[in-house]
Design an enzyme around this catalytic site. Structure first.
Site, PDB file in Angstrom:
ATOM      1  N   CYS A   1      33.383 -35.878   8.998  1.00  0.00           N
ATOM      2  CA  CYS A   1      32.345 -36.686   9.619  1.00  0.00           C
ATOM      3  C   CYS A   1      33.002 -37.724  10.522  1.00  0.00           C
ATOM      4  O   CYS A   1      34.183 -38.012  10.387  1.00  0.00           O
ATOM      5  CB  CYS A   1      31.483 -37.372   8.565  1.00  0.00           C
ATOM      6  SG  CYS A   1      29.882 -37.897   9.248  1.00  0.00           S
TER       7      CYS A   1
ATOM      8  N   CYS B   1      31.534 -40.890  11.063  1.00  0.00           N
ATOM      9  CA  CYS B   1      30.974 -42.239  10.865  1.00  0.00           C
ATOM     10  C   CYS B   1      31.998 -43.283  10.423  1.00  0.00           C
ATOM     11  O   CYS B   1      31.864 -44.459  10.749  1.00  0.00           O
ATOM     12  CB  CYS B   1      29.773 -42.218   9.931  1.00  0.00           C
ATOM     13  SG  CYS B   1      30.070 -41.584   8.285  1.00  0.00           S
TER      14      CYS B   1
ATOM     15  N   CYS C   1      27.243 -40.792  12.679  1.00  0.00           N
ATOM     16  CA  CYS C   1      27.961 -39.552  12.374  1.00  0.00           C
ATOM     17  C   CYS C   1      28.236 -38.705  13.618  1.00  0.00           C
ATOM     18  O   CYS C   1      28.809 -37.624  13.533  1.00  0.00           O
ATOM     19  CB  CYS C   1      27.187 -38.749  11.337  1.00  0.00           C
ATOM     20  SG  CYS C   1      26.849 -39.704   9.841  1.00  0.00           S
TER      21      CYS C   1
ATOM     22  N   LYS D   1      20.936 -32.190   3.874  1.00  0.00           N
ATOM     23  CA  LYS D   1      21.312 -33.565   3.564  1.00  0.00           C
ATOM     24  C   LYS D   1      20.187 -34.493   4.010  1.00  0.00           C
ATOM     25  O   LYS D   1      19.818 -34.515   5.184  1.00  0.00           O
ATOM     26  CB  LYS D   1      22.614 -33.924   4.286  1.00  0.00           C
ATOM     27  CG  LYS D   1      23.053 -35.352   4.037  1.00  0.00           C
ATOM     28  CD  LYS D   1      24.418 -35.634   4.648  1.00  0.00           C
ATOM     29  CE  LYS D   1      24.792 -37.087   4.484  1.00  0.00           C
ATOM     30  NZ  LYS D   1      26.082 -37.403   5.104  1.00  0.00           N
TER      31      LYS D   1
ATOM     32  N   ARG E   1      28.316 -46.400   1.414  1.00  0.00           N
ATOM     33  CA  ARG E   1      28.565 -46.990   2.744  1.00  0.00           C
ATOM     34  C   ARG E   1      29.446 -48.228   2.626  1.00  0.00           C
ATOM     35  O   ARG E   1      30.225 -48.521   3.523  1.00  0.00           O
ATOM     36  CB  ARG E   1      27.245 -47.261   3.459  1.00  0.00           C
ATOM     37  CG  ARG E   1      26.597 -45.929   3.808  1.00  0.00           C
ATOM     38  CD  ARG E   1      25.324 -46.062   4.575  1.00  0.00           C
ATOM     39  NE  ARG E   1      24.690 -44.743   4.695  1.00  0.00           N
ATOM     40  CZ  ARG E   1      23.442 -44.556   5.041  1.00  0.00           C
ATOM     41  NH1 ARG E   1      22.681 -45.591   5.333  1.00  0.00           N
ATOM     42  NH2 ARG E   1      22.951 -43.346   5.120  1.00  0.00           N
TER      43      ARG E   1
ATOM     44  N   ARG F   1      19.961 -43.261  10.012  1.00  0.00           N
ATOM     45  CA  ARG F   1      20.405 -41.888  10.250  1.00  0.00           C
ATOM     46  C   ARG F   1      19.243 -40.882  10.311  1.00  0.00           C
ATOM     47  O   ARG F   1      19.444 -39.685  10.176  1.00  0.00           O
ATOM     48  CB  ARG F   1      21.360 -41.463   9.131  1.00  0.00           C
ATOM     49  CG  ARG F   1      22.579 -42.355   8.940  1.00  0.00           C
ATOM     50  CD  ARG F   1      23.763 -41.550   8.441  1.00  0.00           C
ATOM     51  NE  ARG F   1      24.831 -42.306   7.821  1.00  0.00           N
ATOM     52  CZ  ARG F   1      25.709 -43.082   8.445  1.00  0.00           C
ATOM     53  NH1 ARG F   1      25.608 -43.277   9.755  1.00  0.00           N
ATOM     54  NH2 ARG F   1      26.659 -43.687   7.764  1.00  0.00           N
TER      55      ARG F   1
ATOM     56  N   GLU G   1      17.196 -25.382   7.814  1.00  0.00           N
ATOM     57  CA  GLU G   1      18.556 -25.936   7.945  1.00  0.00           C
ATOM     58  C   GLU G   1      19.585 -24.978   7.329  1.00  0.00           C
ATOM     59  O   GLU G   1      20.619 -24.696   7.931  1.00  0.00           O
ATOM     60  CB  GLU G   1      18.656 -27.290   7.228  1.00  0.00           C
ATOM     61  CG  GLU G   1      18.154 -28.476   8.047  1.00  0.00           C
ATOM     62  CD  GLU G   1      19.162 -28.909   9.109  1.00  0.00           C
ATOM     63  OE1 GLU G   1      20.249 -28.319   9.196  1.00  0.00           O
ATOM     64  OE2 GLU G   1      18.846 -29.844   9.871  1.00  0.00           O
TER      65      GLU G   1
ATOM     66  N   LYS H   1      22.005 -32.403  -0.964  1.00  0.00           N
ATOM     67  CA  LYS H   1      22.430 -33.769  -1.220  1.00  0.00           C
ATOM     68  C   LYS H   1      21.319 -34.745  -0.857  1.00  0.00           C
ATOM     69  O   LYS H   1      20.743 -34.587   0.219  1.00  0.00           O
ATOM     70  CB  LYS H   1      23.670 -34.037  -0.361  1.00  0.00           C
ATOM     71  CG  LYS H   1      24.189 -35.430  -0.423  1.00  0.00           C
ATOM     72  CD  LYS H   1      25.304 -35.597   0.566  1.00  0.00           C
ATOM     73  CE  LYS H   1      25.697 -37.059   0.551  1.00  0.00           C
ATOM     74  NZ  LYS H   1      26.680 -37.367   1.535  1.00  0.00           N
TER      75      LYS H   1
ATOM     76  N   SER I   1      26.418 -41.598  -4.607  1.00  0.00           N
ATOM     77  CA  SER I   1      26.886 -42.903  -5.085  1.00  0.00           C
ATOM     78  C   SER I   1      25.864 -43.698  -5.891  1.00  0.00           C
ATOM     79  O   SER I   1      26.168 -44.185  -6.977  1.00  0.00           O
ATOM     80  CB  SER I   1      27.414 -43.724  -3.907  1.00  0.00           C
ATOM     81  OG  SER I   1      26.456 -43.835  -2.876  1.00  0.00           O
TER      82      SER I   1
ATOM     83  N   TYR J   1      30.970 -38.405  -9.041  1.00  0.00           N
ATOM     84  CA  TYR J   1      31.898 -39.492  -9.382  1.00  0.00           C
ATOM     85  C   TYR J   1      32.107 -39.589 -10.890  1.00  0.00           C
ATOM     86  O   TYR J   1      33.001 -40.291 -11.342  1.00  0.00           O
ATOM     87  CB  TYR J   1      31.350 -40.824  -8.835  1.00  0.00           C
ATOM     88  CG  TYR J   1      31.134 -40.792  -7.334  1.00  0.00           C
ATOM     89  CD1 TYR J   1      32.212 -40.962  -6.467  1.00  0.00           C
ATOM     90  CD2 TYR J   1      29.878 -40.552  -6.784  1.00  0.00           C
ATOM     91  CE1 TYR J   1      32.027 -40.907  -5.094  1.00  0.00           C
ATOM     92  CE2 TYR J   1      29.683 -40.489  -5.420  1.00  0.00           C
ATOM     93  CZ  TYR J   1      30.758 -40.670  -4.579  1.00  0.00           C
ATOM     94  OH  TYR J   1      30.585 -40.599  -3.222  1.00  0.00           O
TER      95      TYR J   1
HETATM   96  C1  PBG Z   1      29.176 -39.434   5.644  1.00  0.00           C
HETATM   97  C2  PBG Z   1      28.768 -39.262   4.228  1.00  0.00           C
HETATM   98  C3  PBG Z   1      27.882 -40.041   3.444  1.00  0.00           C
HETATM   99  C4  PBG Z   1      27.959 -39.536   2.141  1.00  0.00           C
HETATM  100  C5  PBG Z   1      28.856 -38.480   2.180  1.00  0.00           C
HETATM  101  N1  PBG Z   1      29.323 -38.311   3.463  1.00  0.00           N
HETATM  102  C6  PBG Z   1      27.078 -41.211   3.803  1.00  0.00           C
HETATM  103  C7  PBG Z   1      25.985 -41.116   4.767  1.00  0.00           C
HETATM  104  O1  PBG Z   1      25.633 -40.043   5.272  1.00  0.00           O
HETATM  105  O2  PBG Z   1      25.454 -42.178   5.065  1.00  0.00           O
HETATM  106  C8  PBG Z   1      27.260 -40.087   0.930  1.00  0.00           C
HETATM  107  C9  PBG Z   1      27.988 -39.950  -0.367  1.00  0.00           C
HETATM  108  C10 PBG Z   1      27.489 -40.789  -1.481  1.00  0.00           C
HETATM  109  O3  PBG Z   1      26.531 -41.592  -1.366  1.00  0.00           O
HETATM  110  O4  PBG Z   1      28.077 -40.670  -2.564  1.00  0.00           O
HETATM  111  N2  PBG Z   1      28.309 -38.981   6.577  1.00  0.00           N
END
Ligand code: PBG
Length: 325
Positions: A119, A121, A129, A194, A204, A216, A232, A247, A273, A312
């Site tokens: 990515c 970002c 991104c 996603k 983030r 986003r 998708e 995700k 997360s 995690y």
């Molecule tokens: C980057 C990305 C993100 C996550 C994984 N790759 C953040 C986003 O899209 O804002 C999120 C992972 C997580 O929250 O554990 N694009």
């Protein structure tokens, strides 16, 4: 004669329950996300994600050793570069932080499946991104840089590249870059489905990748949609993805089931997360039984149809798995 069914009979002992159990998770289903930070010495805990760290390369090496001892089969790498610019040059630098970490991980354990988040970002000052022009995230120009980044990860030795940007056409762009370089053993795990989710909040902070303006929602999916998930996933399959990801995980298990039933590619789900932080916060207050909660979540992801789970919780779960024998 009873006029009802005795469902409880098969629940009457642990032996019977285990014989009729339909789904299970094991340590072999788990992938641990790891954050490597350029220029960092040692490791630093991420405040919103207790037990998760930013690693300097030395500590990262030790961590790979520990993960390998625990029997965790794979990692997903995220980089925090020392330098950000409009062209995201640190993302595809052969000596970038992710590229270095890939080599360290492979030296330490050649059998570990090394996946990389692809990515832009973290690598540009806008925190978006893709490339930004006149306040808009432009699609096609971003593809070149995304493919370049994936290629540099593959050349450094990654087994799996996982684009998470949600630009259209990135799978085709990455696939042709890999083909051109004869990298036939590198798999593409598409973050195909996603969602634009509040569950990425703590990440983030962890990845220093919050958007500097806007959000986003022009590229990630609307949480209200599920038919769109099929469109998708379909285009990513056609463009050459090897595996599909849904995700976040918890709020989207119906989508995981739909993708599982509609495609025969392996399906992953990403237990993101905030899903982790919520469990940790409640466990720290003694409000929940962390081990029981996490085990239930993991088996639910399997039940929903995930082949593997990016989480995690992987290290804790691996320890529990060992104790269980
Ligand atoms: C980057 C990305 C993100 C996550 C994984 N790759 C953040 C986003 O899209 O804002 C999120 C992972 C997580 O929250 O554990 N694009």
């Amino acid at each position: 004669m009873n006029s009802f069914v005795r469902h409880r009979t098969l629940r009457s002992s642990e032996g019977l329950r285990s014989l009729v159990r339909e789904h299970a998770w094991s340590v072999k289903d788990l992938v641990l996300p790891l954050f490597v930070q350029e220029g960092l010495k040692g490791k630093e805990e991420i405040s919103a994600m207790p037990g998760i760290y930013h690693f300097g390369l030395d500590e990262f090496r030790r961590e790979i050793h520990e993960i390998s001892q625990l029997g965790i089969p794979g990692i997903l790498l995220f980089g925090i570069p020392g330098h950000k610019d409009d062209q995201c040059t640190s993302a595809y630098d052969e000596n970038g932080i992710v590229q270095q970490a890939i080599r360290v991980a492979k030296q330490e354990n050649p059998d570990l499946v090394v996946m990389t988040d692809v990515c832009l970002c973290q690598y540009n000052p806008t925190g978006h991104c893709g490339i930004v022009r006149d306040g808009k995230i432009v699609n096609d120009e971003s593809l070149t840089l995304i493919a370049k980044t994936a290629l540099s990860h593959a050349l450094a030795g990654a087994d799996v590249v996982a684009p998470s940007d949600m630009m259209d056409g990135r799978i085709a762009a990455i696939r042709s870059a890999l083909e051109e370089h004869q990298l036939h053993d590198v798999a593409i795990l598409s973050y195909a489905v996603k969602y634009a989710s509040a569950f990425y909040g703590p990440f983030r902070e962890a990845a220093h990748s919050a958007p500097a303006f806007g959000d986003r929602r022009t590229y990630q999916m609307d949480p209200a949609n599920s038919r769109e998930a099929l469109r998708e996933a379909m285009s990513d399959v056609e463009e050459g993805a090897d595996m599909l990801m849904v995700k976040p995980a918890l709020s989207y298990m119906d989508v995981t089931r739909t993708i599982r039933d509609s495609f025969d590619l392996p399906v992953a789900t990403y237990n993101v997360s905030a899903e982790y932080s919520m469990v940790k916060a409640a466990a720290q207050r003694g409000w929940i039984d962390e081990r029981a909660i996490v085990s239930e979540m993991l088996v639910s992801f399997k039940r929903a149809g995930a082949d593997f789970i990016i989480t995690y919780h992987a290290k804790d779960a691996a320890v529990w798995w060992k104790q269980q024998g």
